[in-house]
Design an enzyme around this catalytic site. Sequence first.
Site, short mmCIF file in Angstrom:
data_model
loop_
_atom_site.label_atom_id
_atom_site.label_comp_id
_atom_site.label_asym_id
_atom_site.label_seq_id
_atom_site.Cartn_x
_atom_site.Cartn_y
_atom_site.Cartn_z
N ASP A 297 0.87 -1.18 0.00
CA ASP A 297 0.00 0.00 0.00
C ASP A 297 0.91 1.24 0.00
O ASP A 297 1.75 1.40 0.89
CB ASP A 297 -0.87 -0.02 1.27
CG ASP A 297 -2.23 0.62 1.02
OD1 ASP A 297 -3.25 0.00 1.39
OD2 ASP A 297 -2.26 1.73 0.44
N ASP B 122 -2.90 4.83 -2.46
CA ASP B 122 -3.96 5.41 -1.65
C ASP B 122 -4.39 6.77 -2.21
O ASP B 122 -3.53 7.59 -2.60
CB ASP B 122 -3.40 5.59 -0.23
CG ASP B 122 -4.43 5.95 0.79
OD1 ASP B 122 -5.36 5.14 0.99
OD2 ASP B 122 -4.33 7.04 1.38
N GLU C 255 -6.46 3.70 -5.95
CA GLU C 255 -7.70 3.81 -5.18
C GLU C 255 -8.36 5.12 -5.60
O GLU C 255 -7.77 6.19 -5.41
CB GLU C 255 -7.46 3.84 -3.67
CG GLU C 255 -8.76 3.89 -2.90
CD GLU C 255 -8.68 4.60 -1.55
OE1 GLU C 255 -7.82 5.47 -1.39
OE2 GLU C 255 -9.48 4.27 -0.68
N HIS D 54 -11.36 -2.37 3.53
CA HIS D 54 -11.28 -2.07 4.97
C HIS D 54 -11.99 -0.76 5.34
O HIS D 54 -11.96 -0.34 6.49
CB HIS D 54 -9.80 -1.99 5.36
CG HIS D 54 -9.09 -0.91 4.62
ND1 HIS D 54 -8.90 -0.95 3.25
CD2 HIS D 54 -8.56 0.24 5.03
CE1 HIS D 54 -8.29 0.15 2.87
NE2 HIS D 54 -8.07 0.89 3.92
N ASP D 55 -12.57 -0.11 4.31
CA ASP D 55 -13.27 1.17 4.58
C ASP D 55 -14.78 1.06 4.46
O ASP D 55 -15.47 2.06 4.70
CB ASP D 55 -12.82 2.24 3.56
CG ASP D 55 -11.38 2.63 3.73
OD1 ASP D 55 -10.75 2.98 2.72
OD2 ASP D 55 -10.86 2.57 4.87
O1 TEU Z 1 -9.44 5.92 1.97
C1 TEU Z 1 -9.78 6.96 1.06
C2 TEU Z 1 -11.21 7.31 1.18
O2 TEU Z 1 -11.95 7.43 0.23
C3 TEU Z 1 -11.67 7.62 2.54
O3 TEU Z 1 -11.92 9.02 2.53
C4 TEU Z 1 -12.92 6.85 2.86
O4 TEU Z 1 -13.99 7.45 2.17
C5 TEU Z 1 -13.02 6.92 4.37
O5 TEU Z 1 -12.14 5.93 4.80
C6 TEU Z 1 -14.42 6.75 4.87
O6 TEU Z 1 -14.96 5.53 4.44
C7 TEU Z 1 -8.02 5.71 2.03
C8 TEU Z 1 -7.78 4.51 2.93
O7 TEU Z 1 -8.34 3.35 2.31
C9 TEU Z 1 -8.41 4.80 4.26
O8 TEU Z 1 -8.33 3.66 5.11
C10 TEU Z 1 -7.65 5.97 4.86
O9 TEU Z 1 -8.26 6.33 6.10
C11 TEU Z 1 -7.67 7.19 3.92
O10 TEU Z 1 -7.39 6.86 2.57
C12 TEU Z 1 -6.57 8.17 4.34
O11 TEU Z 1 -5.33 7.57 4.04
#
Ligand code: TEU
Length: 530
Positions: free
Chosen positions: A99, A201, A264, A325-326
């Site tokens: 990542d 990311d 992403e 994971h989000d």
């Molecule tokens: O997530 C990007 C993203 O789109 C986030 O704003 C997402 O919408 C948020 O996690 C709410 O669901 C990436 C990573 O995947 C995330 O885990 C990180 O927190 C974020 O970037 C900052 O690095």
Amino acid sequence: NGSRPWWESAVIYQIYPRSFQDSNDDGVGDLKGISQRLPYLVDLGVDAIWISPIFRSPMKDFGYDIADYVDIDPIFGTMADFERLIAQAHARGIKVILDFVPNHSSDQHAWFVESRASRNSPKRDWYIWRDPAPDGGPPNNWMSDFGGSAWQFDPATGQYYYHAFLNSQPDLNWRNPEVVAAMQDVLRFWMQKDVDGFRVDVIWHLIKDEQCRDNPLNPNHRDGRPPHEALIPLYTTDLPEVHDVVAMLRRTVDEFPDRLLIGEIYLPVERLVAYYGRDLGGVHLPFNFALLNARWDAKHIQALITEYEEALPKGGWPNWVLGNHDRPRIASRVGRRQAATAAMLLLTLRGTPTIYYGDELGMPQVDIPRDRVRDPFERNVPGIGVGRDGARTPMQWDASEHAGFSRVDPWLPLADGWRSNNVATLREDARSILNLYRRLLHLRKQTPALSVGSYRPYVVDEDLLAYYREFNDSRLLVVLNLTDRPQALKLEEDAHARILVSTEAKRDGDLIPGTVTLTGDEGLVIDLPS
Ligand code: TEU
């Protein structure tokens, strides 16, 4: 498929390292734990693992706040552990994708410490500093994805710095060639260690408006409304210049053979596909998140597939995900029974699929008790849908204490039902979702029509999702019943066709006369006579 790049036929498996396997009894997963579970990944049949950040970090955003891009955080182990992991993974034919988080660093990164030290610091312009507005407040109305203003005042130098996420995640200035050069060296450092690629990311955030103009789409920025009610940020994401940066990252990755670049990107499909780049000089795979918010309805999903397939640039390789994971877990979005049909969708659509760890067990979204919430996103912006912790609970390996994930109480609670819903138990049940993933993954390996074949919709009616996958003279028909009612399907051919995989295994190998009926939520992969 010798002439094809490995990642076109590959299946990627996302590992959230904190939650996969703990090997040193601290309740948090680590690199040695991943090494211990490589045999499981080989048996499952995945070709590559994407590991969420493992770099030195204060863990305010669990690793997406990096304090050293070229060192492993001790909670995950040592650089030697990483080098062992990549050697062991490669020995088993598994690629390793890291990542890469270039948009922002931790506020504890040496670069930011130096940048904030003085207005004249050589690294001042590595981050985005602006004077206060005339009223002393933030320079403009940009909002953080984690709620509140995206500007943090720094009293020592009397300026604000921009942070798209937590104020402990200051955004780097990608208009600064020194930042670009430093990050290119980070990529080279890991590729020299035989890393096979990167998931980048928030790549669509990298360039912000230099004038820092107010976002007119969201005039009430100071009312603290959650970012998700804000409109697409006009001046902080998806700016035209970002594609120059993407192309530069691709040129850097192309300095090494056969390396993969995944982006992403949360954007509508017509803006998403721009990230393949001019002449496909952008990322190989801009993540396609269309299924994350999809309604579980055949017509709707068919429309998403058609829209995506038609938007792809010539030669652009598709990809699909069901979760990460989000986002809340698929088994809770569509229901446990439909999770098997969703798995068949993911693993039979055209393009590279990414499996989120635990979805192969049908792990549910967990409602984390308030006193055990760890995720800053949940805490800062309570009540926004469901928190992210609930999709990050420990992998459930067996029915022993702590599900075989750890010998101590894990950093997040286990999901309900883990005693019966775990690898060891499901592995013994021929009809389990785990064995469905395994059967489909192994079928893909021996069936080019599924991995790299063409896609063509088989329009039947609106409750069945059916499509052809073809390669040379091999023709498969995938049929998914997204309703809970039995459905019948007349095949175009009267000649005998054979069921290769059914979601419940009970019909594998059956011959079909000419019409097939599917029970509720059932899916079939059918081998048609060529
Ligand atoms: O997530 C990007 C993203 O789109 C986030 O704003 C997402 O919408 C948020 O996690 C709410 O669901 C990436 C990573 O995947 C995330 O885990 C990180 O927190 C974020 O970037 C900052 O690095």
